[in-house]
Write a protein that holds these residues in place. Structure first.
Motif, PDB file in Angstrom:
ATOM      1  N   ILE A   1       5.848 -34.321  14.116  1.00 49.71           N
ATOM      2  CA  ILE A   1       6.054 -36.036  14.418  1.00 49.71           C
ATOM      3  C   ILE A   1       7.219 -36.156  15.219  1.00 49.71           C
ATOM      4  N   GLN A   2       6.737 -36.635  16.435  1.00 46.31           N
ATOM      5  CA  GLN A   2       7.997 -37.121  17.531  1.00 46.31           C
ATOM      6  C   GLN A   2       8.167 -38.559  17.355  1.00 46.31           C
ATOM      7  N   GLY A   3       9.321 -38.829  17.475  1.00 55.28           N
ATOM      8  CA  GLY A   3       9.579 -40.468  17.406  1.00 55.28           C
ATOM      9  C   GLY A   3      10.923 -40.675  17.717  1.00 55.28           C
TER      10      GLY A   3
ATOM     11  N   LYS B   1      25.050 -41.695   2.903  1.00 58.97           N
ATOM     12  CA  LYS B   1      25.823 -42.496   3.532  1.00 58.97           C
ATOM     13  C   LYS B   1      24.845 -43.661   4.270  1.00 58.97           C
ATOM     14  N   GLY B   2      23.797 -43.507   4.401  1.00 54.44           N
ATOM     15  CA  GLY B   2      22.827 -44.100   4.953  1.00 54.44           C
ATOM     16  C   GLY B   2      21.408 -43.579   5.173  1.00 54.44           C
ATOM     17  N   ALA B   3      20.495 -44.150   5.958  1.00 55.00           N
ATOM     18  CA  ALA B   3      19.234 -43.726   6.316  1.00 55.00           C
ATOM     19  C   ALA B   3      18.720 -43.698   7.473  1.00 55.00           C
ATOM     20  N   VAL B   4      18.005 -42.571   8.170  1.00 52.88           N
ATOM     21  CA  VAL B   4      17.483 -42.747   9.263  1.00 52.88           C
ATOM     22  C   VAL B   4      16.096 -42.859   9.130  1.00 52.88           C
ATOM     23  N   LEU B   5      15.775 -44.099   9.900  1.00 51.14           N
ATOM     24  CA  LEU B   5      14.356 -44.627  10.206  1.00 51.14           C
ATOM     25  C   LEU B   5      13.853 -44.050  11.555  1.00 51.14           C
ATOM     26  N   VAL B   6      12.616 -43.437  11.302  1.00 46.32           N
ATOM     27  CA  VAL B   6      12.044 -42.923  12.376  1.00 46.32           C
ATOM     28  C   VAL B   6      10.521 -43.747  12.926  1.00 46.32           C
ATOM     29  N   THR B   7      10.419 -43.948  13.756  1.00 44.99           N
ATOM     30  CA  THR B   7       9.201 -44.819  14.398  1.00 44.99           C
ATOM     31  C   THR B   7       8.217 -43.580  15.045  1.00 44.99           C
ATOM     32  N   PRO B   8       7.397 -43.019  14.082  1.00 48.61           N
ATOM     33  CA  PRO B   8       6.469 -42.150  14.999  1.00 48.61           C
ATOM     34  C   PRO B   8       5.970 -42.664  16.391  1.00 48.61           C
ATOM     35  N   GLU B   9       5.751 -41.555  17.112  1.00 46.92           N
ATOM     36  CA  GLU B   9       5.331 -42.153  18.479  1.00 46.92           C
ATOM     37  C   GLU B   9       3.927 -40.857  18.829  1.00 46.92           C
ATOM     38  N   LYS B  10       4.244 -39.828  18.024  1.00 49.76           N
ATOM     39  CA  LYS B  10       3.190 -38.680  18.412  1.00 49.76           C
ATOM     40  C   LYS B  10       3.204 -37.840  17.209  1.00 49.76           C
TER      41      LYS B  10
END
Length: 130
Positions: free
Chosen positions: A76-78, A107-116
């Motif tokens: 998943i790329q995003g 410490k926090g969260a990384v949110l990834v919007t999938p693009e492919k």
């Protein structure tokens, strides 16, 4: 993202890849979830290099997920954004506290919007974009 990909994401460890200054970096993440809106979230517990790369490269990430028994897999790329409060962060802090008993925290969260989404399963659909 179809249900088959979501199911694998929910039930497997993710390998998160980033790059900056021509230096690739990949790390496994276990504190992760597929959000209702289709974004992917993972915790920043020990992600110093990953976080620096995300900041340096405009948020570009790739996530690899696979089943080691069946070889079903996807990339998943995003684009990632970082948050330090809200439900995913609270959930990850609770997970870290349960596992590490207060020794470390999210410490926090990384949110990834999938693009492919790319099939990595060996066979006829390998490299197919979903």
């Amino acid at each position: 993202m179809n249900e088959q990909v979501k199911n694998l994401l929910q039930n497997s460890i993710w390998d998160v890849a980033t790059c900056a200054d021509n230096r690739p970096n990949v790390v496994p993440v276990g504190f992760k979830e597929v959000l209702d809106d289709g974004r992917l979230a993972f915790a920043n517990v020990f992600l110093e290099t990953t976080m620096k790369n995300i900041q340096a490269n405009g948020g570009r990430v790739a996530i690899s997920v696979y089943d080691a028994k069946t070889f079903e897999g996807y990339q998943i790329q995003g684009t990632a954004e970082y948050i330090t409060e809200g439900k995913p962060v609270d959930d990850f802090k609770a997970m870290a506290d349960s596992l590490f008993h207060g020794a470390v925290t999210a410490k926090g969260a990384v949110l990834v919007t999938p693009e492919k989404v790319i099939v990595t399963t060996p066979g006829a659909d390998n490299k197919k974009v979903l």
